[in-house]
Write a protein that holds these residues in place. Structure first.
Motif, PDB file in Angstrom:
ATOM      1  N   MET A   1     -20.359   7.904   0.218  1.00 32.59           N
ATOM      2  CA  MET A   1     -19.010   7.685  -0.308  1.00 32.59           C
ATOM      3  C   MET A   1     -18.818   6.251  -0.753  1.00 32.59           C
ATOM      4  SD  MET A   1     -16.348   9.636   2.230  1.00 32.59           S
ATOM      5  CE  MET A   1     -15.006   8.711   1.453  1.00 32.59           C
ATOM      6  N   LEU A   2     -19.337   5.316   0.049  1.00 37.51           N
ATOM      7  CA  LEU A   2     -19.135   3.903  -0.228  1.00 37.51           C
ATOM      8  C   LEU A   2     -19.671   3.484  -1.589  1.00 37.51           C
ATOM      9  CD1 LEU A   2     -19.903   2.257   3.230  1.00 37.51           C
ATOM     10  CD2 LEU A   2     -17.738   2.243   2.015  1.00 37.51           C
TER      11      LEU A   2
ATOM     12  N   LEU B   1       0.850  -1.185   0.000  1.00 35.71           N
ATOM     13  CA  LEU B   1       0.000   0.000   0.000  1.00 35.71           C
ATOM     14  C   LEU B   1       0.888   1.238   0.000  1.00 35.71           C
ATOM     15  CD1 LEU B   1      -2.701  -1.069   2.620  1.00 35.71           C
ATOM     16  CD2 LEU B   1      -3.030  -0.807   0.150  1.00 35.71           C
ATOM     17  N   THR B   2       0.611   2.182  -0.878  1.00 34.37           N
ATOM     18  CA  THR B   2       1.494   3.329  -1.044  1.00 34.37           C
ATOM     19  C   THR B   2       0.866   4.662  -0.642  1.00 34.37           C
ATOM     20  OG1 THR B   2       0.815   3.585  -3.362  1.00 34.37           O
ATOM     21  CG2 THR B   2       2.763   2.208  -2.918  1.00 34.37           C
ATOM     22  N   ARG B   3      -0.471   4.683  -0.470  1.00 36.17           N
ATOM     23  CA  ARG B   3      -1.101   5.945  -0.095  1.00 36.17           C
ATOM     24  C   ARG B   3      -2.328   5.709   0.770  1.00 36.17           C
ATOM     25  NH1 ARG B   3      -2.871  10.393  -4.574  1.00 36.17           N
ATOM     26  NH2 ARG B   3      -4.585   8.920  -4.949  1.00 36.17           N
ATOM     27  N   ILE B   4      -2.508   6.588   1.743  1.00 40.38           N
ATOM     28  CA  ILE B   4      -3.712   6.625   2.566  1.00 40.38           C
ATOM     29  C   ILE B   4      -4.414   7.948   2.313  1.00 40.38           C
ATOM     30  CG2 ILE B   4      -4.652   6.616   4.904  1.00 40.38           C
ATOM     31  CD1 ILE B   4      -2.125   5.104   5.785  1.00 40.38           C
ATOM     32  N   THR B   5      -5.681   7.873   1.938  1.00 36.25           N
ATOM     33  CA  THR B   5      -6.482   9.084   1.761  1.00 36.25           C
ATOM     34  C   THR B   5      -7.443   9.213   2.938  1.00 36.25           C
ATOM     35  OG1 THR B   5      -6.379   9.261  -0.651  1.00 36.25           O
ATOM     36  CG2 THR B   5      -8.340  10.141   0.416  1.00 36.25           C
ATOM     37  N   CYS B   6      -7.370  10.326   3.614  1.00 35.27           N
ATOM     38  CA  CYS B   6      -8.237  10.588   4.757  1.00 35.27           C
ATOM     39  C   CYS B   6      -9.302  11.599   4.347  1.00 35.27           C
ATOM     40  CB  CYS B   6      -7.414  11.126   5.929  1.00 35.27           C
ATOM     41  SG  CYS B   6      -8.378  11.483   7.402  1.00 35.27           S
ATOM     42  N   ALA B   7     -10.556  11.156   4.319  1.00 37.62           N
ATOM     43  CA  ALA B   7     -11.663  12.052   4.002  1.00 37.62           C
ATOM     44  C   ALA B   7     -12.097  12.754   5.276  1.00 37.62           C
ATOM     45  CB  ALA B   7     -12.827  11.263   3.403  1.00 37.62           C
TER      46      ALA B   7
ATOM     47  N   VAL C   1     -16.483  11.999  -5.121  1.00 41.78           N
ATOM     48  CA  VAL C   1     -15.539  10.899  -4.898  1.00 41.78           C
ATOM     49  C   VAL C   1     -14.963  10.428  -6.227  1.00 41.78           C
ATOM     50  CG1 VAL C   1     -15.331   8.490  -4.154  1.00 41.78           C
ATOM     51  CG2 VAL C   1     -16.588  10.122  -2.753  1.00 41.78           C
ATOM     52  N   GLU C   2     -15.805  10.279  -7.212  1.00 38.43           N
ATOM     53  CA  GLU C   2     -15.354   9.798  -8.522  1.00 38.43           C
ATOM     54  C   GLU C   2     -14.449  10.801  -9.221  1.00 38.43           C
ATOM     55  OE1 GLU C   2     -19.074   9.010 -10.376  1.00 38.43           O
ATOM     56  OE2 GLU C   2     -19.283   7.004  -9.503  1.00 38.43           O
ATOM     57  N   ALA C   3     -14.562  12.077  -8.877  1.00 38.81           N
ATOM     58  CA  ALA C   3     -13.717  13.100  -9.499  1.00 38.81           C
ATOM     59  C   ALA C   3     -12.274  13.023  -9.015  1.00 38.81           C
ATOM     60  CB  ALA C   3     -14.290  14.493  -9.223  1.00 38.81           C
ATOM     61  N   LEU C   4     -12.053  12.376  -7.889  1.00 39.07           N
ATOM     62  CA  LEU C   4     -10.707  12.244  -7.349  1.00 39.07           C
ATOM     63  C   LEU C   4      -9.962  11.099  -8.025  1.00 39.07           C
ATOM     64  CD1 LEU C   4     -11.590  12.575  -3.556  1.00 39.07           C
ATOM     65  CD2 LEU C   4     -10.444  14.305  -4.953  1.00 39.07           C
ATOM     66  N   ASP C   5      -8.646  11.228  -8.062  1.00 38.13           N
ATOM     67  CA  ASP C   5      -7.801  10.152  -8.582  1.00 38.13           C
ATOM     68  C   ASP C   5      -7.587   9.111  -7.493  1.00 38.13           C
ATOM     69  OD1 ASP C   5      -5.719   8.783 -10.168  1.00 38.13           O
ATOM     70  OD2 ASP C   5      -4.383   9.597  -8.636  1.00 38.13           O
TER      71      ASP C   5
ATOM     72  N   GLU D   1      -6.542  17.892  -1.104  1.00 39.44           N
ATOM     73  CA  GLU D   1      -7.320  18.021  -2.340  1.00 39.44           C
ATOM     74  C   GLU D   1      -8.798  18.171  -1.993  1.00 39.44           C
ATOM     75  OE1 GLU D   1      -7.814  15.599  -6.596  1.00 39.44           O
ATOM     76  OE2 GLU D   1      -6.432  14.893  -5.041  1.00 39.44           O
ATOM     77  N   VAL D   2      -9.470  19.020  -2.758  1.00 41.20           N
ATOM     78  CA  VAL D   2     -10.911  19.174  -2.627  1.00 41.20           C
ATOM     79  C   VAL D   2     -11.572  18.428  -3.774  1.00 41.20           C
ATOM     80  CG1 VAL D   2     -12.866  20.763  -2.593  1.00 41.20           C
ATOM     81  CG2 VAL D   2     -10.713  21.403  -1.481  1.00 41.20           C
ATOM     82  N   GLY D   3     -12.460  17.489  -3.431  1.00 40.00           N
ATOM     83  CA  GLY D   3     -13.225  16.794  -4.448  1.00 40.00           C
ATOM     84  C   GLY D   3     -14.600  17.421  -4.560  1.00 40.00           C
ATOM     85  N   SER D   4     -14.970  17.879  -5.739  1.00 39.17           N
ATOM     86  CA  SER D   4     -16.259  18.553  -5.904  1.00 39.17           C
ATOM     87  C   SER D   4     -17.081  17.889  -6.999  1.00 39.17           C
ATOM     88  CB  SER D   4     -16.058  20.032  -6.231  1.00 39.17           C
ATOM     89  OG  SER D   4     -15.336  20.198  -7.433  1.00 39.17           O
ATOM     90  N   GLY D   5     -18.401  17.943  -6.825  1.00 38.44           N
ATOM     91  CA  GLY D   5     -19.318  17.373  -7.798  1.00 38.44           C
ATOM     92  C   GLY D   5     -20.734  17.712  -7.390  1.00 38.44           C
ATOM     93  N   HIS D   6     -21.689  17.342  -8.227  1.00 44.62           N
ATOM     94  CA  HIS D   6     -23.072  17.668  -7.911  1.00 44.62           C
ATOM     95  C   HIS D   6     -23.648  16.749  -6.839  1.00 44.62           C
ATOM     96  CE1 HIS D   6     -24.604  14.186 -10.161  1.00 44.62           C
ATOM     97  NE2 HIS D   6     -23.734  14.488 -11.100  1.00 44.62           N
ATOM     98  N   SER D   7     -22.856  15.733  -6.416  1.00 40.32           N
ATOM     99  CA  SER D   7     -23.237  14.850  -5.325  1.00 40.32           C
ATOM    100  C   SER D   7     -21.967  14.340  -4.667  1.00 40.32           C
ATOM    101  CB  SER D   7     -24.064  13.669  -5.839  1.00 40.32           C
ATOM    102  OG  SER D   7     -23.270  12.825  -6.660  1.00 40.32           O
TER     103      SER D   7
END
Length: 295
Positions: A274-275, A154-160, A241-245, A230-236
């Motif tokens: 999110m799930l 595992l190389t990255r942890i993303t904390c929402a 979540v899907e807009a993020l890499d 990073e800020v993830g933005s979308g209409h929902s």
């Protein structure tokens, strides 16, 4: 006696059970922990299922135990040589009760469970066991998406992380989890925006909040690796979540809702949403804990 960091893995002889083992392996490699593969059977019963035929209750129970032990060995065979794992056949009134008891018995750092069979590939649908754990577990729960395969590392942890009170407790949990680990860290905030709004004030406020998050974390963390925001933005929430890499060698980290009782989990509305879109494993941390330092 030195305590051995370990994770309870909710094993069953299904694809979901295999997904759970894969996530356990990924986490064990990251944190140098051991796995406790647990299969839970119901307490001894005098009732034999009709489809079994003319078999006495003791004979049926013995057959069930033999089969369960074989299943556990199949699960153990999925664990590579670089990870220490033990197998455990447990009895309880429910799978959830058995896993919670195992976590107490083994002084485990977290419980690993798989998504429901109804989920799309690499997506989550929370089944009854996972749902029950997310309302009762005193230790973090790690959720494996359907079809998950452990990366070499595992190389990255993303904390929402949100802006409401309680975000510092989640950061404290991540500080404990990531101590002395060599892994990249990303802090994200999700913003729902109306279509056509180029840069709403919510995005600007979230960026400012993330700057404070970064300062708070860096003043306490001993983790090695690149830290980004990073800020993830979308209409929902889902589209945000899907807009993020997302990387295949990544896990996500989220806190439980403020509605949770102290030291337990309650998955909030945002985390539930999110799930539906999250393509990577998720660790949910109970309220009021430090996520148990893994080593």
């Amino acid at each position: 006696m030195t305590r051995v960091a370990n994770y309870v893995v909710a094993y069953e002889a299904t694809e979901r059970g295999n997904d759970t083992v894969e996530l356990g392996v990924a986490l064990a490699r990251l944190t140098r922990s051991e796995l406790r593969l647990c299969l839970v059977l119901p307490h001894h019963s005098s009732t034999v299922p009709a489809r079994v035929g003319a078999v006495s209750s003791p004979d049926y129970q013995a057959l069930l135990e033999v089969q369960a032990l074989e299943w556990l060995e199949q699960g153990r065979a999925l664990v590579p040589d670089d990870v220490v794992a033990t197998t455990h056949l447990l009895y309880a009134d429910s799978t959830t009760e058995g896993l919670l008891q195992a976590a107490r018995t083994f002084d485990s750092d977290r419980i690993v469970v798989g998504a429901s069979r109804r989920g799309l590939m690499n997506r989550f649908t929370i089944g009854s066991v996972a749902s029950a754990l997310l309302h009762a577990s005193p230790v973090p729960v790690a959720l494996a998406p359907r079809g998950y395969q452990a990366p070499a590392q595992l190389t990255r942890i993303t904390c929402a992380i949100g802006t409401r009170p309680g975000w510092k407790a989640l950061l404290d949990s991540l500080v404990a989890f990531s101590e002395d680990l060599t892994v990249d860290l990303r802090f994200v905030t999700l913003v729902e925006v109306d279509a056509g709004r180029r840069h709403p004030v919510e995005v600007t406020e979230s960026q400012a909040h993330l700057a404070g998050v970064l300062e708070y974390f860096q003043s306490r963390s001993k983790a090695s690796g690149t830290i980004t925001t990073e800020v993830g933005s979308g209409h929902s929430v889902e589209t945000a979540v899907e807009a993020l890499d997302w990387q295949q060698s990544e896990i996500a980290f989220v806190g439980s809702s403020r509605l949770a009782q102290p030291t337990t989990i309650f998955l909030g509305i945002t985390a539930h949403r999110m799930l539906h879109a999250l393509p990577v494993p998720l660790i949910v941390v109970p309220t009021g804990t430090d996520a148990r330092k893994p080593h």
